[in-house]
Design a protein around this motif. Structure first.
Motif, PDB file in Angstrom:
ATOM      1  N   UNK A  50      60.118   6.366  70.983  1.00  0.00           N
ATOM      2  CA  UNK A  50      58.500   6.916  72.322  1.00  0.00           C
ATOM      3  C   UNK A  50      58.872   6.001  73.611  1.00  0.00           C
ATOM      4  N   UNK A  51      59.228   5.400  73.461  1.00  0.00           N
ATOM      5  CA  UNK A  51      59.613   3.935  74.903  1.00  0.00           C
ATOM      6  C   UNK A  51      60.302   5.294  75.684  1.00  0.00           C
ATOM      7  N   UNK A  52      61.325   5.803  75.354  1.00  0.00           N
ATOM      8  CA  UNK A  52      62.667   6.038  75.806  1.00  0.00           C
ATOM      9  C   UNK A  52      61.164   7.802  76.456  1.00  0.00           C
ATOM     10  N   UNK A  53      61.167   8.217  75.643  1.00  0.00           N
ATOM     11  CA  UNK A  53      60.434   9.542  76.163  1.00  0.00           C
ATOM     12  C   UNK A  53      59.460   8.681  77.444  1.00  0.00           C
ATOM     13  N   UNK A  54      59.187   7.223  77.479  1.00  0.00           N
ATOM     14  CA  UNK A  54      57.867   7.143  78.516  1.00  0.00           C
ATOM     15  C   UNK A  54      59.030   8.166  79.771  1.00  0.00           C
ATOM     16  N   UNK A  55      60.070   7.300  79.739  1.00  0.00           N
ATOM     17  CA  UNK A  55      60.436   7.690  81.318  1.00  0.00           C
ATOM     18  C   UNK A  55      61.673   8.719  81.608  1.00  0.00           C
TER      19      UNK A  55
END
Length: 455
Positions: free
Chosen positions: A261-266
C-alpha cells in the motif's frame, strides 16, 4: 604471497544472491543476477541491528549510506523496506512500532473479512481466473468458480466448527446465494477478481516460491483486498508485479499488504485512468521533456518515428523495470531508488500530512541533512528553479537507458518496432547500480539546463 591474498580479498566480487530467490530448474532462460553480497558494502543483518538505539530509534542516515554502497542483504530486505517505504518513522521506538503493527494487522483483518463476506473464495487458500459477474451485476455461474466457492465455504464452515448435519440457515443452495448485485462499487470490484487471478497465475512463475498454491492465493488475496481498499484505482494490470516481492520478503500477510500500500502511494497515479487521460501519461510527458533537454537529437528522431509520446517506455515506468532486470536485480534497483529518494518526513506525510505542511521553513536545513536521500537532497536544493515540481527518479532511469542506447537508436531505428526491439535487448543486461548512477548524473544535468533556461 600474503600481499596477493590481501589484494584478492579487496577485489572479492562478493557472493551471489540468487539462492535466496530460487528459480525452477526448467526455467533455463532466466538471467543471472548481477547483485552481489559484499562484506563491508552491503547492509548486513549485523550492521542493521547496530543502526538502532537501545529504544529502537534508527540512524537512517547511516543506513542510507550503506544501501547506496551495496544494497541490502536479502535476509533483512523486507524489514528495511518497511522503513524505506514509510511504513515506520525512523525516530519511532520498538514499542511504538509494535503498536502500529498490531493496529495495521487488525485493520487488514477487518478489510479482508469484509471482502470475504462479499466473495468467500478470499482467504480460502484458493483463487479464481474466471469472471464471476457481468457489468450489469448478474452472477456468472462458471463451474470452476462455483467449485472454488463451494470448497471455500466448506473450509470456512469447518474452521468455524459448524456442527455436522446442521442445515443452511437460509436454506439456499450455493447457486441461489449468487444473486444479482446492485451496488456499483461491489460490481466494479467483483469484475476485477478474475483479472487479478489471471495476472497472479503469470507473475514470477519462474520462482520456486510460486509453486505453492498458498503463495499464489496470498498474492491474490492481497491484491483483491487492495482493489476494495483503493476505490479510485481498484486493480490494474502490472500491480501484481509490484506486490509479488512484498509477500516473498514479508511473512505476515498484513505486513506485506501495508508495504504494498505504501509503494502504491508513490505509484498509484500511474494506474489512475479517466475518460480523457491515462495515469502514466504525465510521467511519459516528463520523460519527453527530460530527453528533449539532455539529448535533443534523440528526442527529435523518436518524434519523427512517431514515438514522441514515449509509449514504448510505459512498461518500465508502470512496473519499475521488473521485466528489464532479473528478479533479484529489480529488488536491488528498487531499494537503491528508494534510498536515493528517501525523505525522513515520509511517514508523517502519510499519517499526519497537516503537520508536514507547516514545516516548509525547515526544508533548507533538511536539504543538508544526511537523513535525506541524495536524489531528494538535489531536488530540495533546486526547489523552485525548475518549471515543474520534482520528478521521480524512475523518469531519469528510463532517460539514462535511452541515453545509453542513443547511438544505436539514431543509426538503426527506422520505425517504432526497431525502437522496441533495441530497448528489449537491454532485458537482463542492465546493472542496477550503474543505472542509478547514470540517472543521478542526468538529473543534475537536467536541473542545471532547466535552471539556465528559466533565467
Amino acid at each position: 604471497m600474503g600481499s596477493l591474498d590481501i589484494t584478492k580479498m579487496w577485489r572479492d566480487p562478493g557472493a551471489p544472491a540468487d539462492s535466496f530467490y530460487q528459480v525452477r530448474p526448467e526455467c533455463t532462460d532466466v538471467p543471472k543476477s548481477k547483485f552481489r553480497i559484499k562484506n563491508g558494502k552491503t547492509l548486513s543483518a549485523r550492521k542493521w541491528r547496530a543502526a538502532f538505539s537501545s529504544e529502537g530509534v534508527l540512524d537512517i542516515g547511516k543506513t542510507l549510506g550503506r544501501i547506496h554502497r551495496g544494497g541490502i542483504h536479502p535476509s533483512i530486505r523486507g524489514e528495511v523496506w518497511e522503513f524505506l517505504l514509510g511504513c515506520y518513522d525512523p525516530k519511532s521506538t520498538y514499542a511504538e512500532r509494535e503498536d502500529i503493527k498490531k493496529q495495521r494487522r487488525t485493520q487488514y483483518a477487518i478489510l479482508k473479512e469484509e471482502c470475504c463476506t462479499m466473495f468467500p473464495v478470499i482467504g480460502s487458500g484458493r483463487y479464481i481466473t474466471a469472471p464471476v459477474i457481468t457489468e450489469d451485476g448478474d452472477p456468472i455461474l462458471d463451474p470452476l468458480v462455483l467449485q472454488e466457492a463451494k470448497a471455500a465455504k466448506a473450509a470456512k464452515d469447518a474452521k468455524e466448527e459448524t456442527p455436522a448435519g446442521q442445515e443452511n440457515v437460509t436454506g439456499a443452495s450455493d447457486e441461489n446465494e449468487m444473486v444479482k448485485e446492485h451496488d456499483k462499487r461491489v460490481i466494479e470490484w467483483k469484475l476485477s477478481l478474475h483479472q487479478i487471478g489471471l495476472d497472479v497465475a503469470r507473475t514470477d512463475r519462474s520462482l520456486v516460491f510460486y509453486e505453492k498454491q498458498e503463495n499464489l492465493s496470498k498474492l491474490w488475496d492481497i491484491l483483491s483486498v487492495y482493489a476494495w481498499f483503493d476505490k479510485d484505482v481498484n486493480y490494474c494490470q502490472g500491480m501484481s508485479d509490484l506486490c509479488s516481492p512484498m509477500i516473498i520478503l514479508l511473512d505476515d500477510e498484513a505486513d506485506a499488504f501495508w508495504c504494498f500500500e505504501r509503494l502504491m502511494r508513490r505509484l498509484r497515479g500511474n494506474f489512475r485512468y479517466t475518460a480523457n487521460s491515462v495515469g502514466v501519461e504525465s510521467q511519459l510527458n516528463n520523460l519527453a521533456s527530460v530527453t528533449q533537454v539532455i539529448d535533443p537529437k534523440l528526442h527529435q528522431h523518436l518524434d519523427k518515428l512517431g514515438g514522441g509520446d514515449y509509449l514504448f517506455a510505459v512498461r518500465m515506468l508502470m512496473v519499475l523495470f521488473r521485466r528489464e532486470f532479473s528478479f533479484c536485480d529489480s529488488l536491488y534497483l528498487w531499494e537503491m531508488m528508494w534510498a536515493l529518494e528517501y525523505d525522513p518526513d515520509m511517514f508523517l506525510t502519510y499519517e499526519e500530512p497537516e503537520l508536514v505542511a507547516g514545516k516548509s521553513e525547515e526544508s533548507k536545513a533538511k536539504a543538508k541533512s544526511r537523513h535525506v536521500g541524495k536524489y531528494e537532497r538535489e531536488n530540495m536544493k533546486n526547489a523552485g528553479k525548475a518549471s515543474e515540481g520534482p520528478l521521480p527518479i524512475s523518469v531519469f532511469l528510463v532517460a539514462s537507458v535511452l541515453k545509453d542506447k542513443s547511438t544505436k537508436l539514431l543509426t538503426e531505428a527506422r520505425g517504432l518496432d526497431d525502437v522496441v526491439k533495441i530497448l528489449n535487448d537491454v532485458n537482463g543486461n542492465l546493472d542496477a547500480k550503474k543505472a542509478c548512477t547514470g540517472a543521478m548524473k542526468l538529473h543534475r544535468k537536467y536541473l542545471k539546463k532547466a535552471a539556465n533556461t528559466n533565467r
